[in-house]
Design an enzyme around this catalytic site. Structure first.
Site, PDB file in Angstrom:
ATOM      1  N   ASP A 161      47.690 -36.405  52.914  1.00 12.11           N
ATOM      2  CA  ASP A 161      48.268 -35.077  52.729  1.00 12.11           C
ATOM      3  C   ASP A 161      47.697 -34.546  51.427  1.00 12.11           C
ATOM      4  OD1 ASP A 161      49.831 -35.190  55.013  1.00 12.11           O
ATOM      5  OD2 ASP A 161      51.489 -36.161  53.973  1.00 12.11           O
TER       6      ASP A 161
ATOM      7  N   ASP B  57      55.063 -30.477  64.924  1.00  8.71           N
ATOM      8  CA  ASP B  57      56.140 -31.064  64.125  1.00  8.71           C
ATOM      9  C   ASP B  57      57.424 -30.886  64.914  1.00  8.71           C
ATOM     10  OD1 ASP B  57      54.334 -31.604  62.102  1.00  8.71           O
ATOM     11  OD2 ASP B  57      54.741 -29.742  61.022  1.00  8.71           O
TER      12      ASP B  57
END
Lengths: 218, 259
Positions: B14, B133
């Site tokens: 990330d 997500d």
């Protein structure tokens, strides 16, 4: 230094014909120990001492781009008549054949072969196309795949079509995905891999290194 | 033995403002180093693919990401997937040109689903990943966008089928309930999506041990497993994970073979 026709006076040219980013191939060749140049026109093809033809995308787009950029005939001429070594990668290997079920245009015809779509039967019909991922590859060409003859050698593949050679002797490696298909070809000074050596980690770098060694750049 | 496609182990980085960060449930971010350096380490350890997800808040700092992608592509020899903040075909093109092999689209796929089809036609479905997500809602899962901040009302299973039909070559499926918790994947979610679509599913969110990765592949039926903190924090190396999976009977690309 096995190919007496290989000239060391020019660099290895990586052909950029707008179908993918050639950066990773250049990068992997550097790791294999050579400094290639990116070639985008006929003059570049004429100046190189060996050629690498990478590529992803459709067969006809590849042929069309090579023609529009003035490189198609130059590649054919240099490889067929001047015996300049060439390695095709993925679509680049398919372009070595006479033609593909994917399109209608004529390929380079540098290896007697045709390119076919994966067609599965029965149980294998559920297999996904494109064939994408790391698959075991049985390498039979001891020179092209020196150091890679292990049973568990895996390379990274992304493709929906595969090359079918007329002559079994041109097949340098095979892979199984629903059916046994040609993973690599080697005919004289012409080489090809259906997998992506530039994305196949050290096995891939080794394959490129073998090509470089065989053509006398190593 | 008949050769089979290896299940893939994908370390995820990330990235925020050019640095690797990690948070819990998308919050509380910590700096964990340079992305290209981390990627090169994972490449050497035997990662089958590298994922870079940009969570930089501002689109104006896009240049930082392209630089990270370029440096990471140069430092690695396996496929590179990049996502985060991809808005249009120009963004996809810039990331591919910088060295990404696959680009993942999330929020924009929900807002403008036609982007998925257009990009898949232009660069091939293998180059387009849709990231989903999902958060548990009653019997099902709801799709969230904007880094997990905005509910969409969309059912995750139905959305998975839709993006696969649109041309997505892969689905990167993250459980928001599990992300960063180290409690393991939401296996019911992974299984439900894997069974619903014919494209490969990458399980993500919640890995704390190699056993969680094995479960994602065996029970979840995922094609690939993604994890972040267990690798960043040194809980285990990619090689240890590969050996664990192999011992569990899962086909993987051995990471310690000499070549």
């Amino acid at each position: 230094m096995t190919d007496p026709t290989a000239s060391t006076k020019g660099p290895i040219g990586v052909i950029d014909y707008g179908v993918n980013n050639v950066g990773s191939v250049v990068n992997a060749l550097r790791r294999a120990g050579v400094l290639p140049v990116v070639v985008k026109d006929e003059a570049g093809v004429r100046a190189a001492s060996a050629l690498v033809l990478p590529g992803v995308g459709s067969f006809d787009t590849g042929v069309k781009n090579l023609r529009e950029m003035g490189m198609f005939d130059a590649i054919k001429d240099r490889v067929a008549n001047e015996k300049v070594p060439l390695m095709g990668i993925c679509l680049g290997m398919q372009l070595l054949s006479r033609g593909s079920e994917e399109g209608t245009l004529e390929g380079l015809g540098l290896v007697p072969a045709t390119t076919r779509r994966f067609a599965f039967e029965g149980e294998n019909k559920k297999l996904k196309v494109p064939h994408m991922g790391w698959n075991e590859t049985r390498c039979s060409d001891a020179d092209f795949f020196q150091g890679l003859l292990d049973d568990e050698t895996r390379f990274y593949y992304v493709h929906s079509y595969h090359v079918v050679c007329d002559e079994a002797g041109d097949v340098a490696a095979t892979c199984r995905y629903g059916l046994d298909f040609t993973a690599a070809v080697h005919r004289g000074h012409v080489f090809g891999t259906q997998f992506h050596p530039e994305k196949s980690h050290r096995f891939g770098v080794r394959t490129l290194g073998n090509f470089v060694r065989i053509i006398g750049h190593g | 033995m008949t050769p089979v496609l290896a299940k893939r182990v994908i370390p995820c980085l990330d990235v925020r403002d050019g640095r690797v960060v990690k948070g819990v449930r998308f919050e509380g971010l910590r700096d964990m180093g340079d992305p290209a350096e981390a990627a090169a380490r994972y490449d050497a350890e035997g990662a089958d693919e590298i994922a870079l997800l940009d969570i930089t808040a501002s689109h104006e700092r896009r240049g930082t990401l392209l630089d990270v992608v370029e440096r990471t592509a140069k430092a690695t020899f396996v496929p590179l997937t990049v996502g985060g903040g991809v808005r249009d075909e120009a963004d996809v093109e810039a990331l591919l040109a910088a060295g990404a092999d696959k680009v993942s689209v999330n929020t924009r796929a929900v807002e403008h689903p036609e982007l998925v089809g257009a990009a898949a036609r232009r660069w091939g479905c293998q180059a387009i990943v849709v990231a989903i997500d999902a958060k548990r809602r009653g019997d099902g899962w709801e799709v969230f966008v904007h880094g997990g901040r905005t509910p969409t009302g969309k059912d995750a299973i139905a959305w998975s089928r839709e993006v696969a039909d649109l041309g997505a070559g892969e689905i990167l499926l993250t459980s928001m309930d599990r992300d960063g918790t180290k409690d393991g994947y939401d296996l019911a979610l992974v299984r439900a999506v894997s069974d619903a679509v014919s494209v490969p599913v990458i399980a993500s969110g919640g890995v704390g041990s190699p056993a969680h990765l094995a479960a994602g592949l065996l029970e979840g039926r995922a094609s690939a497993v993604l994890a972040a903190s267990i690798f960043h924090e040194g809980t285990c190396t990619i090689g240890e994970v590969k050996r664990y999976l192999s011992a569990a009977g899962i086909p993987v690309r051995a990471s310690e073979q000499a070549a």
